[in-house]
Design an enzyme around this catalytic site. Structure first.
Site: not given
Length: 742
Positions: A90, A146
């Site tokens: 990610c 994130h």
């Protein structure tokens, strides 16, 4: 009387002048509005839909069992990107999208940013939303961030977004919005701009994020100002929590995890349908560009599928880095087609800024290319190579090896020197170290193409650029033993696009002198003669470092027809192949170190794990103990997109050239920034929510890198128990299934 007439005349003239001035102002404002309207019309509205963990086989146009009618229609009417690459996890993918730079240039080479880590994007680096905002765009982000939040300066609203609504960590419950970073370390993670958005529990995140995106489209005026919307959905990342109504169409799927995963993909399809409907309803669509992209490959063992690609999320096999993506826009000049041009997620930064009329020259050190003409018109891509990553903290557990001392796979009868008497040179250890402000052993003369030197290669005796080292093999009656002979090699590498062995006479002669390999240990299809054996003494002499004079003598004798020196002794080591790295150059892809779980997980998955399908498609590598020394792979991705034929032994020339590119990129890398967890981040200290916890002055507090390792204390011997072996078995099984702990 005359005085009264004079005053009346003055008043009338003043009224006329004021009316004229108002009309001039109105005309000027209309002119300015018209100019702004023309500029807005030339600047398209950009909607970027980023999906989490969607695999190559998790979309309808690749797999009809996945029901995504909206995505299929948008892709069919636009341009499908079939040679598009992302990062395997990610944070790296998102950082490269936002900054346009490889993760080796942001310090995020290793793993992801954990919730308690004091890390985020570098403060000195500009971002995509900042450049778009400078070009006049309204910038909004909805969904998963994130990219770190330990300081307020790391938040999306401080990185160029006008508004933000979503989660800051990597994995959040779809209904309760709780995110955990270990036992007892859970907190609420839903934020509206820079404050916690309490009171949203019970609302499904995909639906909630879609509603916020539609609200932004409704409240914005598309004719007054262009819009950039990053819709970064949490789906289809774990936990698998689809609404029950979406599971019913997949009731025939035997695997429960696959059934839930497919249902979550359907929720994404509906979300995109609602957003595109809003674009048409509120007047955006005719001047819009819709980009759909995943951030990495899927996890096959929890419902996803990358079939028929090899590997999974968290690995550098194609299944981990080749992404699902398409572009849909009325502005495309050539639509309804499939593009096989080489593209990377870093390319969106310069592409979108250029499309918006922004200034790319202000962004120094970009690794992306402007590929809009490639997408829109079908021209050739300016990108010829992709650096997947170089992670110096991720090394093979075995001894450090370089390409020059890499062991070859041979039959025991054909190579007795590989027994107990074989010794590696002591000096060939840790060729390339990742330390700040320290250059590697591999030196460059040009900033564009690395050059290869003989050891130690003084400047006064360099070969001229462009000359070739033609090291031909000896007569057939006296074939050279291992290590392998020098292949044809260029000072300025030029990667060939052929996946078969070179047609040159020199390479054919070299291939004839190869030792016989066992076909059960690799995918090599070549046939060669067994090499003659030599005594241990001669082998040690051959492996000793050669001086420059000896190398020149051997080079001269090789041109006259006598046996040439081996590749290992001719060149200094290029790369520490225990370091995890991967690069794609042209058709070729090279992996070193530990690329991760490398199986092909088929569609015939059964409900139980592991089931009968476990051995249906397995890597042909031997068991771990014997495969631990295998730390370099080469594939022709164009001819072999599923990575089934390892050509590293057949094409050492290409291996050398790609290792040179890795060494070149490594010289430009910044030190890895991977600090330890900060206990101050515990949500219990902040009202049970994940929020920034550090002061603004704490940037760069942690120097170097941090990696959990073995402590200096002596470990106590554990008492044996009858269940130890069983626990160890399940631990290894779990590690293999969930490699890299992602």
């Amino acid at each position: 009387m005359q005085a009264a007439l004079t005053l009346l005349t003055v008043f009338l003239s003043l009224d006329f002048l004021s009316a004229q001035s108002k009309s001039d102002v109105r005309n000027n404002s209309n002119t300015q509005t018209g100019a702004a309207g023309q500029k807005t019309k030339s600047q398209p509205h950009i909607i970027f839909v980023l999906i989490d963990d969607q695999g190559f086989n998790d979309i309808g146009y690749h797999n009809p069992t996945i029901k995504t009618p909206t995505l299929d229609k948008l892709a069919a009417e636009g341009v499908i990107l079939e040679n598009y690459y992302v990062q395997p996890i990610c944070t790296p993918s998102r950082s490269q999208l936002i900054t346009g730079r490889y993760q080796i240039h942001t310090g995020l080479q290793h793993s992801i940013i954990r919730p308690r880590q004091p890390s985020c994007l570098p403060s000195h680096m500009d971002t995509l939303p900042e450049r778009l905002r400078q070009a006049g765009y309204a910038t909004h982000m909805v969904g998963k961030w994130h990219l770190g939040f330990y300081r307020k300066a790391c938040l999306p609203t401080r990185k160029g977004f006008d508004t933000f609504f979503g989660s800051l960590t990597g994995s959040v419950d779809y209904y309760s919005y709780r995110s955990c970073d270990g036992p007892g370390l859970c907190g609420y993670d839903l934020h509206d701009n820079e404050s916690v958005a309490w009171g949203q529990e019970g609302k499904y995140s995909t639906t909630l994020f879609t509603q916020r995106a539609r609200k932004i489209l409704e409240s914005h005026n598309p004719t007054a100002r262009p819009l950039f919307l990053l819709l970064s959905l949490q789906a289809v990342h774990t936990p698998l929590q689809p609404p029950k109504s979406y599971i019913y169409p997949y009731r025939d799927m035997a695997n429960v995890a696959r059934r839930k995963f497919a249902a979550m993909v359907s929720t994404v399809d509906e979300a995109v349908r609602n957003v595109t409907y809003a674009l048409r309803k509120y007047g955006y669509y005719r001047n819009s560009v819709i980009i759909y992209s995943t951030d990495n490959g899927a996890q096959p063992f929890i419902g996803g599928s990358n079939w028929p690609l090899r590997g999974k999320k968290g690995t550098y096999w194609e299944g981990g880095v080749r992404g699902v993506a398409f572009v849909h826009s009325p502005l495309l000049k050539r639509r309804r087609r499939v593009s096989k041009a080489l593209l990377h997620i870093t390319d969106w930064f310069p592409t979108l800024v250029g499309l918006a009329g922004g200034n790319i020259s202000q962004s120094q050190g970009l690794d992306g290319f402007d590929v809009w003409t490639t997408i829109s018109e079908g021209t050739e891509s300016p990108r010829t190579e992709v650096l997947h990553n170089i992670d110096p903290l991720h090394k093979c557990p075995t001894e450090t090896q370089s390409w020059d001392d890499r062991p070859r796979k041979t039959a025991s009868a054909a190579s007795p020197s590989r027994g107990t008497g074989f010794k590696k040179p002591k000096k060939q250890k840790k060729v390339l170290k990742q330390t700040p402000n320290k250059k590697s052993v591999f030196k460059l003369k040009s900033t564009m193409r690395p050059q290869l030197f003989s050891h130690p290669a003084p400047k006064s005796k360099k070969s001229k650029p462009g000359t070739k080292l033609k090291l031909k093999s000896g007569p057939k009656s006296k074939p050279a033993p291992k290590p392998r002979q020098q292949p044809r090699l260029y000072h300025e590498p030029k990667i060939q696009s052929s996946g078969t062995p070179s047609a040159s006479g020199a390479y054919r002669q070299i291939s004839k002198s190869k030792s016989k390999r066992t076909t059960s240990q690799n995918h090599n299809l070549s046939q060669s003669r067994p090499a003659q054996t030599k005594s241990k003494k001669k082998l040690r002499e051959q492996l000793k470092p050669r001086s420059k004079q000896t190398f020149l003598q051997n080079q001269n004798t090789s041109q006259s027809g006598t046996p040439a020196p081996s590749l290992q002794s001719a060149l200094s080591p290029l790369w520490d192949t225990s370091v995890q790295a991967a690069i794609r150059v042209g058709d070729w892809k090279l992996l070193t170190g530990d690329p991760g779980h490398g199986d092909w997980v088929p569609l015939q998955m059964l409900p139980t794990l592991p089931g009968r399908w476990w051995n249906l498609e397995r890597s042909s590598l031997p068991p771990r103990k014997s495969a631990a020394h295998r730390n370099i792979w080469l594939f022709n991705i164009t001819a072999d997109p599923f990575e089934r034929r390892d050509l590293a032994d057949q094409r050492p020339d290409v291996v050398q050239q790609l290792l040179a590119r890795l060494a070149y990129y490594n010289q430009t890398a910044v030190p890895v920034y991977f600090p330890p967890d900060d206990p101050r981040a515990n949500p219990s200290r902040h009202g049970e929510a994940w929020v920034p916890w550090a002061d603004q002055e704490e940037e760069g507090k942690y120097q170097g890198v941090y990696k959990k390792g073995r402590s200096g204390k002596k470990k106590r011997k554990k008492k044996k128990c009858p269940m130890c072996k069983l626990k160890s078995f399940f631990l290894k099984l779990n590690t293999g299934m969930m490699s890299n702990g992602i």
